[in-house]
Every structure is written in structure tokens, then in C-alpha cells.
Design a protein around this motif. Structure first.
Motif, PDB file in Angstrom:
ATOM      1  N   VAL A   1       0.850  -1.207   0.000  1.00 33.67           N
ATOM      2  CA  VAL A   1       0.000   0.000   0.000  1.00 33.67           C
ATOM      3  C   VAL A   1       0.880   1.250   0.000  1.00 33.67           C
ATOM      4  CG1 VAL A   1      -1.663   1.302   1.371  1.00 33.67           C
ATOM      5  CG2 VAL A   1      -1.946  -1.157   1.095  1.00 33.67           C
ATOM      6  N   LEU A   2       1.949   1.262   0.810  1.00 34.66           N
ATOM      7  CA  LEU A   2       2.784   2.463   0.912  1.00 34.66           C
ATOM      8  C   LEU A   2       3.571   2.701  -0.373  1.00 34.66           C
ATOM      9  CD1 LEU A   2       4.159   2.013   4.548  1.00 34.66           C
ATOM     10  CD2 LEU A   2       2.352   3.550   3.792  1.00 34.66           C
ATOM     11  N   ARG A   3       3.932   1.617  -1.062  1.00 36.75           N
ATOM     12  CA  ARG A   3       4.745   1.759  -2.282  1.00 36.75           C
ATOM     13  C   ARG A   3       3.971   2.476  -3.389  1.00 36.75           C
ATOM     14  NH1 ARG A   3       5.979  -3.698  -3.087  1.00 36.75           N
ATOM     15  NH2 ARG A   3       7.271  -3.754  -1.250  1.00 36.75           N
ATOM     16  N   ARG A   4       2.642   2.445  -3.337  1.00 36.82           N
ATOM     17  CA  ARG A   4       1.848   3.071  -4.402  1.00 36.82           C
ATOM     18  C   ARG A   4       1.969   4.594  -4.377  1.00 36.82           C
ATOM     19  NH1 ARG A   4      -3.669   0.453  -2.866  1.00 36.82           N
ATOM     20  NH2 ARG A   4      -4.555   1.455  -4.673  1.00 36.82           N
ATOM     21  N   PHE A   5       2.285   5.158  -3.198  1.00 32.74           N
ATOM     22  CA  PHE A   5       2.391   6.616  -3.120  1.00 32.74           C
ATOM     23  C   PHE A   5       3.659   7.071  -3.823  1.00 32.74           C
ATOM     24  CE2 PHE A   5      -0.935   7.878  -0.186  1.00 32.74           C
ATOM     25  CZ  PHE A   5      -1.279   6.685   0.405  1.00 32.74           C
ATOM     26  N   LYS A   6       3.602   8.261  -4.409  1.00 36.64           N
ATOM     27  CA  LYS A   6       4.826   8.860  -4.979  1.00 36.64           C
ATOM     28  C   LYS A   6       5.627   9.436  -3.823  1.00 36.64           C
ATOM     29  CE  LYS A   6       2.790  10.038  -9.377  1.00 36.64           C
ATOM     30  NZ  LYS A   6       2.246  11.057 -10.230  1.00 36.64           N
ATOM     31  N   LYS A   7       6.903   9.685  -4.080  1.00 39.66           N
ATOM     32  CA  LYS A   7       7.791  10.109  -2.995  1.00 39.66           C
ATOM     33  C   LYS A   7       7.334  11.431  -2.385  1.00 39.66           C
ATOM     34  CE  LYS A   7      12.508  10.214  -1.616  1.00 39.66           C
ATOM     35  NZ  LYS A   7      12.800  11.571  -1.269  1.00 39.66           N
ATOM     36  N   ASP A   8       6.860  12.366  -3.237  1.00 44.33           N
ATOM     37  CA  ASP A   8       6.460  13.666  -2.675  1.00 44.33           C
ATOM     38  C   ASP A   8       5.080  13.629  -2.033  1.00 44.33           C
ATOM     39  OD1 ASP A   8       5.475  15.166  -5.879  1.00 44.33           O
ATOM     40  OD2 ASP A   8       5.276  13.160  -5.059  1.00 44.33           O
ATOM     41  N   GLN A   9       4.372  12.509  -2.151  1.00 46.16           N
ATOM     42  CA  GLN A   9       3.052  12.388  -1.519  1.00 46.16           C
ATOM     43  C   GLN A   9       3.134  11.771  -0.126  1.00 46.16           C
ATOM     44  OE1 GLN A   9       1.038  10.076  -4.478  1.00 46.16           O
ATOM     45  NE2 GLN A   9       0.318  11.892  -5.591  1.00 46.16           N
ATOM     46  N   ILE A  10       4.291  11.210   0.228  1.00 41.77           N
ATOM     47  CA  ILE A  10       4.414  10.551   1.541  1.00 41.77           C
ATOM     48  C   ILE A  10       4.260  11.562   2.683  1.00 41.77           C
ATOM     49  CG2 ILE A  10       5.975   9.239   3.028  1.00 41.77           C
ATOM     50  CD1 ILE A  10       6.872   7.703   0.565  1.00 41.77           C
ATOM     51  N   PRO A  11       4.825  12.785   2.604  1.00 40.11           N
ATOM     52  CA  PRO A  11       4.560  13.759   3.684  1.00 40.11           C
ATOM     53  C   PRO A  11       3.086  14.112   3.804  1.00 40.11           C
ATOM     54  CG  PRO A  11       6.426  14.469   2.370  1.00 40.11           C
ATOM     55  CD  PRO A  11       5.838  13.288   1.669  1.00 40.11           C
ATOM     56  N   VAL A  12       2.368  14.159   2.662  1.00 35.05           N
ATOM     57  CA  VAL A  12       0.919  14.461   2.704  1.00 35.05           C
ATOM     58  C   VAL A  12       0.190  13.318   3.412  1.00 35.05           C
ATOM     59  CG1 VAL A  12      -1.108  14.898   1.288  1.00 35.05           C
ATOM     60  CG2 VAL A  12       1.113  15.733   0.540  1.00 35.05           C
ATOM     61  N   LEU A  13       0.618  12.082   3.148  1.00 34.87           N
ATOM     62  CA  LEU A  13       0.005  10.918   3.812  1.00 34.87           C
ATOM     63  C   LEU A  13       0.205  11.017   5.325  1.00 34.87           C
ATOM     64  CD1 LEU A  13      -1.055   7.950   3.999  1.00 34.87           C
ATOM     65  CD2 LEU A  13       1.282   7.206   3.557  1.00 34.87           C
ATOM     66  N   LEU A  14       1.427  11.358   5.735  1.00 37.87           N
ATOM     67  CA  LEU A  14       1.709  11.432   7.168  1.00 37.87           C
ATOM     68  C   LEU A  14       0.877  12.530   7.834  1.00 37.87           C
ATOM     69  CD1 LEU A  14       5.584  10.975   7.174  1.00 37.87           C
ATOM     70  CD2 LEU A  14       3.857   9.343   7.920  1.00 37.87           C
ATOM     71  N   GLU A  15       0.579  13.578   7.071  1.00 31.31           N
ATOM     72  CA  GLU A  15      -0.186  14.702   7.634  1.00 31.31           C
ATOM     73  C   GLU A  15      -1.654  14.325   7.828  1.00 31.31           C
ATOM     74  OE1 GLU A  15      -1.021  19.248   6.187  1.00 31.31           O
ATOM     75  OE2 GLU A  15       0.639  18.120   5.290  1.00 31.31           O
ATOM     76  N   ARG A  16      -2.211  13.568   6.856  1.00 26.78           N
ATOM     77  CA  ARG A  16      -3.654  13.295   6.895  1.00 26.78           C
ATOM     78  C   ARG A  16      -3.992  12.025   7.667  1.00 26.78           C
ATOM     79  NH1 ARG A  16      -6.051  14.149   0.807  1.00 26.78           N
ATOM     80  NH2 ARG A  16      -5.079  16.150   0.363  1.00 26.78           N
ATOM     81  N   TRP A  17      -3.036  11.124   7.795  1.00 33.40           N
ATOM     82  CA  TRP A  17      -3.291   9.804   8.369  1.00 33.40           C
ATOM     83  C   TRP A  17      -3.381   9.923   9.878  1.00 33.40           C
ATOM     84  CZ3 TRP A  17       0.449   5.087   7.415  1.00 33.40           C
ATOM     85  CH2 TRP A  17      -0.273   3.897   7.534  1.00 33.40           C
ATOM     86  N   THR A  18      -4.517   9.539  10.458  1.00 32.49           N
ATOM     87  CA  THR A  18      -4.684   9.670  11.917  1.00 32.49           C
ATOM     88  C   THR A  18      -3.792   8.656  12.641  1.00 32.49           C
ATOM     89  OG1 THR A  18      -6.621   8.232  11.672  1.00 32.49           O
ATOM     90  CG2 THR A  18      -7.022  10.582  11.864  1.00 32.49           C
ATOM     91  N   PHE A  19      -3.535   7.498  12.026  1.00 31.27           N
ATOM     92  CA  PHE A  19      -2.693   6.488  12.665  1.00 31.27           C
ATOM     93  C   PHE A  19      -1.260   6.994  12.794  1.00 31.27           C
ATOM     94  CE2 PHE A  19      -1.269   2.449  13.991  1.00 31.27           C
ATOM     95  CZ  PHE A  19      -0.128   2.123  13.305  1.00 31.27           C
ATOM     96  N   ALA A  20      -0.836   7.899  11.893  1.00 30.13           N
ATOM     97  CA  ALA A  20       0.560   8.354  11.867  1.00 30.13           C
ATOM     98  C   ALA A  20       0.828   9.459  12.874  1.00 30.13           C
ATOM     99  CB  ALA A  20       0.911   8.840  10.456  1.00 30.13           C
ATOM    100  N   ASP A  21      -0.142   9.771  13.781  1.00 35.84           N
ATOM    101  CA  ASP A  21       0.094  10.813  14.800  1.00 35.84           C
ATOM    102  C   ASP A  21       1.301  10.482  15.665  1.00 35.84           C
ATOM    103  OD1 ASP A  21      -3.435  11.600  15.381  1.00 35.84           O
ATOM    104  OD2 ASP A  21      -1.951  12.341  13.945  1.00 35.84           O
ATOM    105  N   ALA A  22       1.494   9.185  15.926  1.00 30.73           N
ATOM    106  CA  ALA A  22       2.564   8.783  16.851  1.00 30.73           C
ATOM    107  C   ALA A  22       3.950   8.951  16.231  1.00 30.73           C
ATOM    108  CB  ALA A  22       2.338   7.323  17.254  1.00 30.73           C
ATOM    109  N   PHE A  23       4.067   8.859  14.930  1.00 30.18           N
ATOM    110  CA  PHE A  23       5.396   8.938  14.300  1.00 30.18           C
ATOM    111  C   PHE A  23       5.392   9.941  13.147  1.00 30.18           C
ATOM    112  CE2 PHE A  23       3.921   6.301  10.811  1.00 30.18           C
ATOM    113  CZ  PHE A  23       3.007   5.444  11.386  1.00 30.18           C
ATOM    114  N   ARG A  24       4.750  11.082  13.402  1.00 33.26           N
ATOM    115  CA  ARG A  24       4.613  12.068  12.323  1.00 33.26           C
ATOM    116  C   ARG A  24       5.967  12.652  11.917  1.00 33.26           C
ATOM    117  NH1 ARG A  24      -0.176  13.863  10.609  1.00 33.26           N
ATOM    118  NH2 ARG A  24      -1.252  13.166  12.464  1.00 33.26           N
TER     119      ARG A  24
END
Lengths: 339, 388
Positions: free
Chosen positions: A9-32
Motif C-alpha cells: 500500500v505504501l509503495r503506491r504513493f509517490k515520494k512527494d506524496q508521503i509527507p501528505v500521507l503522514l499529515e492526513r493519516w490519523t494512525f501516523a500521529d505517533a510517528f509524524r
């Protein structure tokens, strides 16, 4: 959780979209603030390890999948539907704007038919729903619901599942029926604009974007000096015609970008009128398809390019207020009085 | 006394129209060097890109090559004298090859010294095999290095050529006097060892009957290519080198596309897929977002419109009738949408029997009418060649 499934699932994102994922993903609050510098492969490995460390579950992975779909919204073809409600029915629309409430309600209605997994993510004024059918051939569908409106956008849903998913959704929103609008496209935002903001398209979009009422306290720009032509005998022949054409384009389409439609189809049932080239006079059914990255902008460019002659017929000039991309053009039937 | 002022008539002057010689027999006529009669060293000049026109070959020919679009009485008479090849099972079998895949169309100038005997065809095959093997090995060296750099794989995009074969398709022609078509195929091997066709080309001249005074030129003006671009380009190079011809990509203008679609509409039955016209606007409009406008008309409707212009469906349309068909469609489109079709470019047409685009891509959908389709395309090449 399987680490390969997380990486897939993570590999599908482009490299510049990974920071956007970390910002919107509620699960990623712990390791933002995790370090994702370096190559994309390294960033995916680091993220996957962090997800496993924090006890990731299926629902969190579904949320990442929805965020991916929001960033690649043009990869699916969306169909617009109108929710028809009876006057007596009502539901708490405010509650439906909460993702967890919407997930529970839809899941409890759909579980009567299929084992399912629902994930809801809010994006601005819309609710993105990921409906996963876990029975038979596993299938995943996406729905975009605009609370306080009668619009629903869906991706392609198999016929076998469509009836049950729609029935469950109507139970949640207290709707009576779902009517398919003849409107399909890849840009979900444009489809929502065409349906929800019908009256503020074309020239009226200037009001929506606050381009008409300017602030009186803002200093006015100086008037541009007129351009002096070096040779006095160079005169444009059709200056008046060009001015009328540009006025017509501005009045009909406005100056702003039009909503994006990739395909507009016309089923023409007009009769063929005999002319100097042929004596044929009879039915001439044909099908015309306009295709491109933005058909509405292209039609405006056709008028500017002089390939189309103003005034355009209503089915082209009022395309942006019609809320449809499929039209049937027939001859005007004469009434008995006119006949 | 004998009168010596007037020359004595020759004993060999038996024909009535023979005038007495004014120059001695031993005086040689000065040789006028023209590309047609030039020796081997000057022959290549005849194949320069713009220096060679079809009309020069036939300047001294006895009969003009037949063209489907000819309108003069003499040419009509010539056409009537030619005998058509009757349809046969073998012809249908050879036409089925044309229905597989998409073909790129090329126009070919007359081929010099092409001989269709069995031993010559075998030697051509050997020469083509050698030429293509050398060319592809050179390309593999460059491509493999480039692909390895990009993907990190050792063996990227490598093609191995096994052999090339040339054969005659004797039934693939319209008239008895046409030269039979020639099929050229290049076979290769994949990395797993499976044999594949790298490239297939068919040289044909349906309706291209003609004679030239030298008798060494062969008329096969239409080349259909299908396959990888590398193998196709090497095959075309070999053709140009071996037969001193010029092969160029065929681009069909809008007017001729309308002519083709109007004629092809006659062949299909009323039921079935209809006729499509694909228009592309100017670059400015395409940049803004409108890529194409496709007009689809049912087969029976298109035939009814055509019947009002051209009553006899068995005969070909003339240029004027095709033009009237185009104007009628344009007028109806303008009436419904107020868009001028003349301001758009017709980039492709589709009929139930074939699909062709303005940049020379052809797909034949019906093997039964393949010969007629090729005949019309040959006629288009004649017409475009006469303009130069």
C-alpha cells in the motif's frame, strides 16, 4: 499484520506524496516526525517498520488506501447520482459528517447482505467511503457523499453488489431512491461543482471567486497607456466582429477555468435538411462525442479560434449549467397551434 | 546525263513514310543523357527525394498506368480493356493476412530490376537476412547498454533475428496484368527461444498496371508494414538500396479521406457498425483541452445520404460526388452545432470494412474487400504523386 501488505500500500504513493500521507493519516500521529529522507524504497521500509511497531490494524491500512485514492482521484471514473427523499423522511445530517458514525451505520445496514469492512475519511466538505465486500470475490468500491446535499458519487460497482450497497446507503441517509444523473467523469471535484454549484458557472463564477466586488480601500491600478501603432495605415479589418466574439465568450463562459469533463456525448435525432449539395431530406440519426482533457475549455477555445460561430446553440452554450454529460437533441415538435 | 542534284532513294526504303536519308548511316546519333537512360552510376540520382516523379517514368511509355480516379475517356477505355482477377478461395486466404493487426502505409517509387523468379527471390531473402542481422546487432549493442543503464537489467530489449523470407502473393491483385504482391517477413527469437515475427511487410500494386519503355521498372506503389520499428526501418533501407526506390510514409489529406470513406460505405451491408469521422481541432484548441470530435453515423443512414448523391452504388464515386458528400455532412453538422467542419482536421475515418487515419495507419476489418481497399489506396498514391 503482514508487512508485505503494508509495503504494497505504501509503495503506491509517490515520494512527494508521503509527507501528505503522514499529515492526513490519523494512525501516523505517533510517528509524524519520522525521518523519510533518502530514496523512496528506504522511506517505505522505515514507515512499514514504524507501522508494525505501533500495532497497525486493517482499518488503519484502509484509511491509507482512501488517502491514496484522494490523491489519485483521476484514476477512477465517477458516476453522479441524486438522492431522492420523501418530504416526511429526515435524518441527522450533522451525525453523518462524523466518519465513525457513518462507518458504523453503513456497516450495520450492509452486514445483512455481505460481510463487509467500511472506512470513512473526511476531506473538506465530502465524506469518502471505502466499501470492501469480503464475501465471494473480494471487491472494493469508493463512494463520495456530500452531507447536506443530494449528491452521491460512486466508482464502478458490480451489478451484483450495486443493489445491496445502494439499499444500505439509502437506509442510512433516509432516502427513497437513487437516480442516476447522465453525468460521468474522472474529476470528482468538477462533478460536484457541476451539480451543487449549477447556478454559479460560466460568467457567474466570478461572484463565487470574489472577483466582482473589489475592496474600495485597495489602491486602484493606474490605467494602461494605449499602445501606439507605428504605422497609421495598419488597421484590423474585422475589429468589431472580433470584439463581439470576445464579448460573447466572456458573457457565456466567463474568464475562469471551466469544470473538467473528459467526454460529452450528444445523440442527435435532428432531421437532415436538403441543401444545394444534396436533395436528401429525412431522418439522420447520429452520435457526436467531444473528447479531451477539458471539453468545456475546448469549446470556449473553438469560439475564440473562429471554428465555432456565435451564438452557439443552447446545448453547447449552457453545457456548464446542465449538470449532465449526455444529451439527446431532437427537433422542436410543432404544437397544434403552430401547425 | 544523270541528275546528281537530288539524292538517290535507298533500296531499303520500302515503307511509304520513309523519307530519304539526309545524314550518313555511319554517323551516330548524339546520346542525350536523362535519368531514364542513364548508366548504372547515374541511376541513383533518379531516386532522390524530390527529383523523382511518377510522371517522368511514363513520359515515353506506351500506355499510361491505370488509376482508379482517372476521368478521361482514354483512361476509361484502358480500364475497360483490363481484365479483373476473379475472386477465389486462394485470394481470400491471402487477404486474411491483411486483417491481422494495424498496418503503416508507405508509398514506394517504381522498383528497378525486381525479378520474381524463384532463384532470384531466394537470393533476395539471403541478402535481406544478412542486411537485417547486421543492422539489428548494431542496434542491440546501443539499446542493451541504454536499457541496462536505466533499469539495471543485463538483457533489456534485445532482439535476435533468425531469418528473413520473401514470398509472392500471386492472387493479391486487382487486374490480371498487375504485378503479384510480395510479402517480406523477418523472424526472430525471444529470450525464451520462441519464434516470433519481428516485422512483416507487403508490397502490392492493386490497380497499378503500367509499362515503361525500358521494361525494368516494377509498379508496386503501396507498402504495408507491421512490426517493430527497428526491423521495419532496416527492411525499408534494404528495399531502397537493392531496388533503387524511394519509400516514404503515406499521409492522406482530409479531402481524400472523405473520398475513401464515401466509396467504402458502398461495400458494407446496411446492418452492422456505422461510419465514424474523427475530427481534430487546431493546436490552440487541443492545448486548451478539446482533443477530438467524433461523428458516428449509422450505416443505413450514411448509405441513404450517399444514394441521394450517387445513384449507382456499384460504380465508384467521382471526386465531385465525394466533395458533395463532404459538404452535405459539414452543412448538417453546422446546423446542429454551429461548428465549421472545414476549420477542423479530419484525422481518421472508420467504416465497417476498414479504418484509416491521416498519418497512414490502416486496419482492415473485412478480408472480403481487402483488394478493393488496396486499390483505392493505390489510387490515392497516384493522385498525390501527380501533384508533385
Amino acid at each position: 499484520m503482514n508487512v508485505e501488505a503494508i509495503r504494497a500500500v505504501l509503495r503506491r504513493f509517490k515520494k512527494d506524496q508521503i509527507p501528505v500521507l503522514l499529515e492526513r493519516w490519523t494512525f501516523a500521529d505517533a510517528f509524524r516526525n519520522i525521518d523519510i529522507s533518502g530514496s523512496k524504497q528506504r522511506a517505505v521500509q522505515v514507515l512499514a517498520a514504524a507501522c508494525l511497531e505501533h500495532g497497525m490494524e486493517e482499518e488503519d491500512l484502509s484509511e491509507a488506501d482512501v488517502i491514496y485514492r484522494q490523491l489519485h482521484v483521476n484514476s477512477r471514473r465517477w458516476t453522479a447520482l441524486r438522492i431522492l427523499k420523501k418530504h416526511s423522511s429526515s435524518c441527522d445530517e450533522a451525525q453523518l459528517s462524523i466518519p465513525e458514525v457513518l462507518e458504523d451505520k453503513l456497516s450495520s445496514c450492509l452486514v445483512q447482505f455481505y460481510n463487509n469492512s467500511i472506512c470513512a475519511v473526511r476531506l473538506r466538505d465530502s465524506m469518502w467511503l471505502r466499501v470492501a465486500i469480503l464475501e465471494g470475490v473480494p471487491s472494493v468500491y469508493y463512494l463520495i457523499y456530500h452531507p447536506h446535499s443530494s449528491l452521491l458519487l460512486t466508482s464502478n460497482i458490480k451489478r451484483a453488489h450495486q443493489k445491496f450497497i445502494f439499499h444500505s446507503f439509502l437506509q442510512v441517509v433516509a432516502g427513497h431512491k437513487l437516480k442516476e444523473l447522465s453525468l460521468k467523469g474522472k474529476s470528482a471535484q468538477s462533478l460536484a461543482d457541476l451539480v451543487l454549484r449549477r447556478r454559479s458557472q460560466g460568467n457567474f463564477s466570478a461572484f463565487r471567486f470574489n472577483q466582482k466586488d473589489c475592496n474600495p480601500l485597495v489602491r486602484r491600478k493606474r490605467r494602461k497607456q494605449p499602445v501606439r501603432v507605428s504605422h497609421p495605415h495598419i488597421v484590423r479589418e474585422d475589429e468589431e466582429k472580433a470584439k463581439r466574439r470576445s464579448t460573447y465568450v466572456k458573457k457565456t463562459f466567463g474568464d475562469n477555468k471551466q469544470p473538467i469533463l473528459e467526454k460529452v456525448e450528444f445523440q442527435v435525432e435532428a432531421r437532415f435538411v436538403s441543401n444545394k449539395h444534396t436533395g436528401y431530406h429525412g431522418p439522420f440519426p447520429c452520435h457526436v462525442r467531444f473528447e479531451g482533457s477539458s471539453v468545456l475549455d475546448g469549446i470556449r477555445a473553438l469560439v475564440e479560434d473562429r471554428a465555432a460561430e456565435p451564438p452557439l446553440p443552447a446545448h453547447l452554450a449552457e453545457l456548464h449549467t446542465s449538470s449532465r454529460s449526455y444529451f439527446l437533441i431532437e427537433e422542436k415538435r410543432q404544437t397544434q397551434d403552430e401547425a | 546525263m544523270a541528275d546528281t542534284s537530288t539524292p538517290r532513294p535507298s533500296r531499303k526504303a520500302k515503307r511509304l513514310d520513309m523519307t530519304p536519308r539526309t545524314t550518313p548511316v555511319w554517323a551516330k546519333k548524339p546520346k542525350i543523357l536523362t535519368p531514364l537512360s542513364a548508366g548504372p552510376t547515374l541511376r541513383r540520382l533518379s531516386a532522390t527525394p524530390r527529383g523523382f516523379s511518377l510522371s517522368r517514368v511514363y513520359a515515353e511509355s506506351r500506355t499510361r498506368p491505370s488509376a482508379s480516379l482517372a476521368a478521361s475517356e482514354h483512361e476509361t477505355t484502358v480500364e475497360k480493356e483490363r481484365e479483373r482477377v476473379p475472386p477465389s478461395r486462394e485470394q481470400l486466404r491471402q487477404c486474411q493476412v491483411l486483417t491481422q493487426g494495424k498496418w503503416c502505409l508507405h508509398s514506394v517509387s517504381p522498383l528497378y530490376n525486381l525479378q520474381a523468379m524463384v532463384d532470384r527471390v531466394r537470393s533476395y531473402s539471403r541478402s535481406l537476412t544478412a542486411h537485417i542481422k547486421v543492422g539489428i546487432e548494431r542496434w542491440n549493442g546501443v539499446a542493451t547498454a541504454r536499457e541496462a543503464e536505466e533499469t539495471g537489467a543485463e538483457d533489456g530489449g534485445r532482439q535476435t533475428v533468425m531469418r528473413a523470407s520473401i514470398s509472392l502473393l500471386k492472387e493479391l491483385k486487382s487486374f490480371v496484368n498487375d504485378h503479384p504482391a510480395i510479402s517480406l517477413a523477418v523472424y526472430g527469437r525471444t529470450s525464451t527461444g520462441k519464434e516470433i515475427v519481428l516485422c512483416q511487410c507487403i508490397l502490392c500494386g492493386c490497380g497499378a498496371t503500367g509499362e515503361d519503355e525500358i521494361g525494368k521498372f516494377v509498379m508496386l506503389p503501396l507498402l504495408l508494414c507491421n512490426g517493430t520499428s527497428v526491423a521495419t526501418s532496416h527492411l525499408v533501407d534494404w528495399l531502397q538500396m537493392t531496388f533503387d526506390c524511394r519509400v516514404s510514409r503515406l499521409e492522406i489529406p482530409s479531402r481524400h479521406l472523405f473520398y475513401l470513406i464515401a466509396n467504402w460505405t458502398r461495400y458494407a451491408s446496411d446492418k452492422g457498425k456505422g461510419v465514424d469521422f474523427c475530427f481534430s481541432p487546431s493546436r490552440h484548441v487541443v492545448d486548451k483541452g478539446l482533443r477530438q470530435i467524433v461523428l458516428s453515423v449509422r450505416q443505413d443512414t450514411a448509405k441513404a445520404l450517399l444514394a441521394s448523391i450517387h445513384s449507382n452504388m456499384r460504380s465508384e464515386l467521382t471526386d465531385d460526388e465525394a466533395e458533395r458528400f463532404r459538404m452535405a455532412v459539414s452543412a448538417h453538422f453546422y446546423r446542429v452545432f454551429r461548428i465549421r467542419v472545414e476549420a477542423l482536421n479530419l484525422t481518421g475515418v472508420t467504416s465497417p470494412i476498414a479504418r484509416v487515419s491521416s498519418d497512414g495507419n490502416l486496419t482492415i476489418l473485412s478480408g472480403d474487400h481487402a483488394v478493393e481497399i488496396l486499390e483505392f489506396l493505390t489510387g490515392i498514391i497516384w493522385k498525390l504523386g501527380d501533384r508533385r
